[in-house]
Design an enzyme around this catalytic site. Structure first.
Site, PDB file in Angstrom:
ATOM      1  N   ASN A 115      13.733  -8.030 -13.143  1.00 49.86           N
ATOM      2  CA  ASN A 115      14.364  -8.917 -12.163  1.00 49.86           C
ATOM      3  C   ASN A 115      13.378  -9.254 -11.054  1.00 49.86           C
ATOM      4  O   ASN A 115      12.529  -8.442 -10.695  1.00 49.86           O
ATOM      5  CB  ASN A 115      15.648  -8.284 -11.600  1.00 49.86           C
ATOM      6  N   PHE A 119      16.130 -10.126  -2.988  1.00 55.71           N
ATOM      7  CA  PHE A 119      17.108  -9.799  -1.934  1.00 55.71           C
ATOM      8  C   PHE A 119      18.069 -10.961  -1.670  1.00 55.71           C
ATOM      9  O   PHE A 119      18.364 -11.295  -0.510  1.00 55.71           O
ATOM     10  CB  PHE A 119      16.406  -9.429  -0.622  1.00 55.71           C
ATOM     11  N   SER A 186      10.879  -2.657  -3.023  1.00 59.79           N
ATOM     12  CA  SER A 186      11.119  -3.722  -3.991  1.00 59.79           C
ATOM     13  C   SER A 186       9.839  -4.533  -4.182  1.00 59.79           C
ATOM     14  O   SER A 186       9.176  -4.885  -3.207  1.00 59.79           O
ATOM     15  CB  SER A 186      12.240  -4.648  -3.509  1.00 59.79           C
ATOM     16  N   ASN A 188       9.803  -7.577  -5.165  1.00 60.44           N
ATOM     17  CA  ASN A 188      10.194  -8.976  -5.245  1.00 60.44           C
ATOM     18  C   ASN A 188      10.239  -9.716  -3.904  1.00 60.44           C
ATOM     19  O   ASN A 188      10.617 -10.873  -3.850  1.00 60.44           O
ATOM     20  CB  ASN A 188      11.556  -9.092  -5.932  1.00 60.44           C
ATOM     21  N   THR A 189       9.891  -9.023  -2.820  1.00 53.40           N
ATOM     22  CA  THR A 189       9.708  -9.673  -1.523  1.00 53.40           C
ATOM     23  C   THR A 189       8.230  -9.560  -1.157  1.00 53.40           C
ATOM     24  O   THR A 189       7.720  -8.437  -1.051  1.00 53.40           O
ATOM     25  CB  THR A 189      10.574  -9.005  -0.437  1.00 53.40           C
ATOM     26  N   LYS A 224      13.984   4.775  -0.124  1.00 53.46           N
ATOM     27  CA  LYS A 224      13.835   4.476  -1.547  1.00 53.46           C
ATOM     28  C   LYS A 224      12.386   4.112  -1.825  1.00 53.46           C
ATOM     29  O   LYS A 224      11.823   3.224  -1.177  1.00 53.46           O
ATOM     30  CB  LYS A 224      14.752   3.329  -1.966  1.00 53.46           C
ATOM     31  N   ASN A 253      12.648   3.105  -7.308  1.00 51.30           N
ATOM     32  CA  ASN A 253      12.937   1.687  -7.465  1.00 51.30           C
ATOM     33  C   ASN A 253      12.336   1.203  -8.790  1.00 51.30           C
ATOM     34  O   ASN A 253      11.881   1.997  -9.606  1.00 51.30           O
ATOM     35  CB  ASN A 253      12.341   0.905  -6.284  1.00 51.30           C
TER      36      ASN A 253
END
Length: 345
Positions: A115, A119, A186, A188-189, A224, A253
């Site tokens: 994915n 966010f 994460s 993805n940012t 996390k 994560n």
């Protein structure tokens, strides 16, 4: 039953089918007797499953990981499926749409997901009000599900100002959640993982800890972390937990590694979750547990597709576990199987 439906569900876009399934789950629970039916099929009230961790009593040790219920829409529904706790989010101060679609990919041959959601969420105000509404909806004598708030920064916020985003989420959710999770891991940012470095991470955690008292109440704060950290970085993490006094760690994560994958979408960018992550996630749990001497609780997440995989996380040093990808591949029956296994351990 879920395994019969899964081939049909997997024919459709992962993100679209997620919303289709969750909408219908909500409809089921709104029907007269719907929640009671879900609980009768999936949930357990066995008191032997209860776990007390960082001052909170969990109905059982199996939780829903952040990312599944980003906007706090499914708390009661997830409780009816048997989860002992749920982590909402990741939430950010302002609503944001996330990355361009498509942004979620199934890797069936690897029993994994990739994915790059970014966010996507409706903002912290919406999440806070929905959690408050859930709590108001409880009947007299009904015990609330333990709820964690996973908090992050908006994409447009520079890393130098990131602490302010975490403060806004922390303050807004303080009265409605039971614990917090600081998400700096994460992939993805853009630039977010740079906040895992010791100096910026200490600044964020110490700032939140200084605010972590309201009318004599404090909330457990967890961190996390990514599975891609080196042992030296994990040593730093253990030291950060000690220095800041936060309650514990969630490991781990998603990963940016693509080692050993065979599925068609293996080269998509984003975070990989599911079975390929199981071994590394358990290694991180074991390392942190040993290097810290078991001085702080660890919630284990990553590649739990079976009761045996959950038991491995517990044996490595985790006190609680969380599901996401395993829940998608195995369905709600996985929760009951894990709880049955943990009773036998």
């Amino acid at each position: 039953m879920y395994q019969l439906l899964k081939p049909l569900l997997f024919k459709f876009d992962p993100e679209n089918i997620h919303y289709f399934v969750t909408r219908n789950l909500k409809r089921l629970n709104k029907m007269p007797g719907g929640t009671a039916i879900s609980k009768a099929i999936w949930a357990s009230d066995d008191k032997r499953l209860e776990k007390e961790v960082f001052g909170l009593k969990f109905k059982n040790a199996v939780g829903l990981a952040a990312g599944f219920d980003k906007n706090a829409e499914l708390i009661a529904e997830m409780g009816a499926l048997g989860f002992g706790f749920i982590e909402v989010g990741t939430v950010t101060p302002l609503p944001q749409p996330g990355n361009d679609k498509p942004r979620m990919f199934r890797l069936p041959a690897d029993e994994a997901l990739i994915n790059r959601m970014g966010f996507n969420n409706l903002g912290v105000d919406v999440a806070a009000e929905r959690i408050a509404t859930y709590r108001r909806s409880l009947k007299p004598g009904e015990t609330a599900l333990i709820i964690g708030g996973n908090i992050g920064k908006n994409k447009v916020t520079p890393n130098g100002d990131a602490v302010n985003d975490y403060i806004k989420c922390f303050d807004r959710l303080f009265d409605v959640v039971d614990y917090f999770v600081v998400n700096v891991s994460s992939p993805n940012t853009p630039g977010l993982r740079a906040l895992q470095e010791k100096e910026p991470l200490m600044h964020i955690l110490n700032t939140l800890q200084q605010r972590n008292s309201k009318n004599g109440i404090s909330r457990p704060i967890l961190l996390k972390i990514a599975p891609d950290l080196t042992n030296e970085q994990l040593d730093d993490i253990a030291d950060i937990v000690k220095q800041t006094g936060i309650a514990g760690i969630i490991a781990t994560n998603t990963t940016v590694s693509r080692e050993g994958l065979t599925s068609a979408f293996k080269d998509e960018t984003g975070g990989l979750s599911g079975k390929p992550l199981a071994k590394r996630s358990t290694e991180v749990i074991s390392y942190l547990h040993k290097v810290s001497g078991g001085s702080f609780p660890i919630i284990g997440v990553g590649g739990i597709h079976s009761a045996e995989a959950a038991a491995e996380k517990i044996a490595a040093g985790a006190v609680l576990v969380q599901l996401y990808t395993g829940f998608i591949y195995e369905g709600p029956g996985l929760i009951a199987r894990i709880n049955k296994k943990l009773l036998a351990v």
